[in-house]
Design an enzyme around this catalytic site. Structure first.
Site, PDB file in Angstrom:
ATOM      1  N   ARG A  33     -20.743  81.407  10.445  1.00 41.59           N
ATOM      2  CA  ARG A  33     -21.596  82.521  10.042  1.00 41.59           C
ATOM      3  C   ARG A  33     -23.019  82.396  10.574  1.00 41.59           C
ATOM      4  NH1 ARG A  33     -20.386  85.800   5.544  1.00 41.59           N
ATOM      5  NH2 ARG A  33     -19.352  84.058   4.489  1.00 41.59           N
TER       6      ARG A  33
ATOM      7  N   HIS B 290     -14.071  73.590  10.418  1.00 40.48           N
ATOM      8  CA  HIS B 290     -15.397  73.087  10.077  1.00 40.48           C
ATOM      9  C   HIS B 290     -15.516  71.582  10.331  1.00 40.48           C
ATOM     10  CE1 HIS B 290     -18.655  72.039   7.044  1.00 40.48           C
ATOM     11  NE2 HIS B 290     -19.220  73.039   7.695  1.00 40.48           N
TER      12      HIS B 290
ATOM     13  N   HIS C  92     -27.403  66.427   3.910  1.00 39.27           N
ATOM     14  CA  HIS C  92     -26.213  67.088   4.449  1.00 39.27           C
ATOM     15  C   HIS C  92     -25.008  66.160   4.558  1.00 39.27           C
ATOM     16  CE1 HIS C  92     -23.954  69.464   7.592  1.00 39.27           C
ATOM     17  NE2 HIS C  92     -24.319  70.428   6.769  1.00 39.27           N
TER      18      HIS C  92
END
Length: 686
Positions: free
Chosen positions: A401, A431, A588
């Site tokens: 996205r 992913h 992350h």
């Protein structure tokens, strides 16, 4: 009963963005960095409306009976709670912005409006408007022959209510965005004094509509729904890449989900705007600060020569695990390697790819790409490998996205260079962060496998905390090869023994490992689960964690963002501790730890514990098998748990509080950088 320990996903995300806003408010953060956090808060909220609120609005159109599977809230209830909370947070944003800009003035930079400049400055700005801006703007009067124009997503427009002498009213609009004129316009005779271009346009807007009286005016900004399901729209007879190009175009024209105003307008005028835009009035927000804060980075550039306004400069360091005089591939063959970004440089990984591109023994390079840099050295190395005759298979996820256009362009360049490019799977996003180098030496096939928690992006490797393991373990290599074989066939891996691979072989194995800890706890043995992730929403995993807590398993979690599980609830989650770290670098990395002592298992992963990751995407988690690397990861995890500077603890009330105690101050991100710097200090001779 379990409903009492759950938090709504969207409201939990807003709590995360509140923690970002707290960094803008914090006196311990350097002034210019506080400006960054204010801007990040705003852009985060933009994306939240585009994706999450857009999704809830779509659900309302389908059925009013859809409910969140954790708190049982309907879309209407969620939207109502979101809008109320956003209004409160935005008031805090307006307040902190005003405070920050006052402090910035002390360093010689001032942002003004026309109430704060003299007659001479006003006259200059009028001449500037007439010569530099008026010829470039496109005023529109809405009427029977001039329909209300399409307003671009997140762009600023000046809107005016125009009145003729006969009393009739019309709307006028002028786009204020684009790059044809600067956003910050300097006011002459007042060094360091600037005005935003949209405020200049709004002030002199009567000149753009001669013959009309300007009755009311404001700047406005529309946020459009970006929640579009590409798979649901796809026609298999179409070229997928060209189809995604059309999806991007369509998304740019989706319905608005928010309207922002810079000034108060009469209710009738707002109603008219809402009618034209097709947006409900409850989605209208009026704020005191600029509608787009991206200009703060220009202000930062003007103040770079004042070190106290910024974080201390930090540069990713050379990893002590690698010797510069030896080939990278050879060093990985000797011992598994682990890189920790941004504290260590991504360079060894890039060097590994370049070596592989030029190594005669390398047969193929296979890689999954989700988000890459605009000028990607990773892609350049893959192109070089293909041009050198290597087989290069690259899965480019075109559904990443807001990165679709970048990925589409790179996929074309890779194909033109001779790489075999595939675009993902029906119904699943890919992913995973997986790279497999296959070599043939002395008739034997050997694998070098890299598995990471973050994207192959040199820019974010300097901004996000991530982990990357490189290994020549044959079983990991074989399972990575099986993952690529399945992807090339448009399928997913059905079974694994070493790697955890979603959508079929990650959630179930995580649940099995939690069950194993539950069994040990019930036998009176030490039992432990430690998790570092970005988000926690997977209800099956959360339910099992509740069971584990009730059985006496000690559970410690570092969850940066969304967390739908409430810890510390008596009889339910009292053995669970959850903290969130929001600081200079975006947390992350993902780490999973199960068990204690000799039976301890440690993984790094691309997957959060979100349903979209565990059963709707292709994700890969890799076991850390080297003892030294396991020890290092555990030390990092425990440093984060003991952070008392940037960490907040989630209470059983659902609120986050900053951790403050009498222990030695510990900022885990700064600690990891200090350790990286120390590893590169010259060794003292004995």
């Amino acid at each position: 009963m379990k409903n009492s320990v759950y938090m709504n996903r969207e409201l939990s995300w807003l709590k995360f963005n509140e923690r970002v806003l707290e960094e803008a408010e914090s006196q311990t953060v350097p002034l210019c960095e506080r400006l960054s956090f204010a801007s990040i808060y705003q852009t985060n909220l933009d994306e939240f409306f585009m994706v999450r609120v857009g999704s809830l609005v779509d659900q309302l159109l389908v059925s009013k009976d859809i409910r969140d599977n954790k708190t049982k809230m309907t879309p209407k209830e969620q939207i109502s709670a979101i809008l109320s909370q956003v209004a409160k947070l935005n008031r805090r944003k307006d307040s902190v912005y005003s405070d920050l800009m006052e402090q910035i003035e002390e360093y010689g930079i001032k942002l003004v409006n026309f109430r704060k400049i003299d007659k001479k400055g006003t006259e200059y700005l009028e001449r500037y408007f007439d010569s530099e801006i008026a010829p470039l703007i496109s005023p529109t009067v809405v009427g029977k022959r001039q329909p209300f124009p399409f307003l671009r997503n997140r762009e600023i427009y000046a809107v005016v209510v125009l009145q003729r002498k006969n009393g009739k009213e019309k709307l006028g609009l002028i786009p204020c965005g684009g790059s044809v004129f600067p956003r910050l316009i300097e006011v002459p005779g007042q060094d360091g004094t600037y005005m935003l271009s949209e405020e200049l346009i709004l002030h002199f807007i009567p000149k753009a509509f001669p013959g009309y009286f300007v009755k009311a005016k404001s700047l406005i900004r529309v946020t459009r729904n970006a929640d579009i399901d590409a798979d649901a729209l796809y026609d298999e007879d179409l070229d997928y890449r060209e189809f995604m190009v059309e999806v991007i175009k369509k998304r740019k024209r989706l319905a608005p989900v928010r309207l922002e105003l810079s000034r108060e307008l009469d209710g009738d005028i707002v109603d008219t705007l809402c009618d034209y835009l097709g947006v409900n009035k409850k989605y209208v927000f009026r704020g005191e600060c600029p509608l787009d804060l991206s200009f703060v980075f220009q202000i930062q550039d003007m103040l770079r020569n004042i070190p106290e306004l910024f974080y201390e400069k930090r540069v990713p360091q050379k990893s002590a695990q690698f010797q510069s005089e030896m080939p990278i591939l050879q060093q990985i063959e000797e011992k598994d390697k682990l890189l920790s970004y941004p504290f260590e440089s991504i360079r060894p990984f890039l060097n590994m790819l370049r070596e592989a591109a030029n190594d005669d023994s390398v047969v193929s390079i296979k890689m999954t790409l989700y988000r890459v840099a605009r000028q990607s050295k990773v892609v350049e190395a893959l192109i070089e490998a293909a041009e050198n005759g290597k087989e290069v298979l690259v899965l480019v996820e075109l559904k990443a996205r807001f990165d679709e256009e970048n990925n589409i362009e790179w996929s074309r360049r890779l194909e033109n260079a001779g790489c075999h490019v595939i675009y993902g799977l029906d119904g699943y996003k890919v992913h995973s962060k997986l790279c497999l180098i296959t070599r043939k030496k002395e008739g034997q096939v050997e694998y070098i496998t890299q598995i990471g928690t973050g994207n192959y992006n040199e820019k974010t490797a300097r901004l996000y905390t991530d982990l990357s393991v490189m290994t020549c373990n044959p079983q990991i290599g074989q399972e990575a090869a099986a993952v690529f074989q399945a992807l090339a066939m448009g399928e997913v891996v059905e079974e694994t023994e070493t790697l955890l691979v979603a959508p079929k072989c990650l959630q179930n194995q995580v649940l099995d490992m939690i069950d194993e800890e539950i069994a040990h706890a019930r036998n009176g043995e030490p039992a432990y689960v430690g998790v570092k992730i970005n988000s926690l929403t997977d209800k099956r995993i959360m339910d099992r964690l509740i069971d584990a807590s009730q059985a006496g398993v000690k559970i410690e979690m570092v969850v940066r963002g969304i967390c739908c599980l409430v810890p510390g609830v008596e009889g339910m989650t009292e053995n669970i501790r959850i903290i969130s770290i929001v600081g200079r670098f975006l947390e992350h990395s993902r780490i999973y730890i199960f068990g204690t002592g000799e039976r301890e298992k440690i993984y790094i992963a691309s997957a959060d514990f979100m349903t979209r990751n565990t059963i709707r995407r292709v994700e890969v988690a890799a076991p850390i098998l080297d003892g030294d690397l396991k020890k290092r990861l555990k030390e990092m995890f425990h440093a984060m748990l003991n952070d008392n500077q940037q960490a907040r603890e989630l209470l059983n009330t659902g609120e986050y509080v900053r951790i403050r105690n009498d222990k030695t101050p510990l900022n885990s991100q700064e600690l990891f950088y200090e350790q990286a710097y120390e590893q590169n200090l010259p060794k003292e001779r004995s």
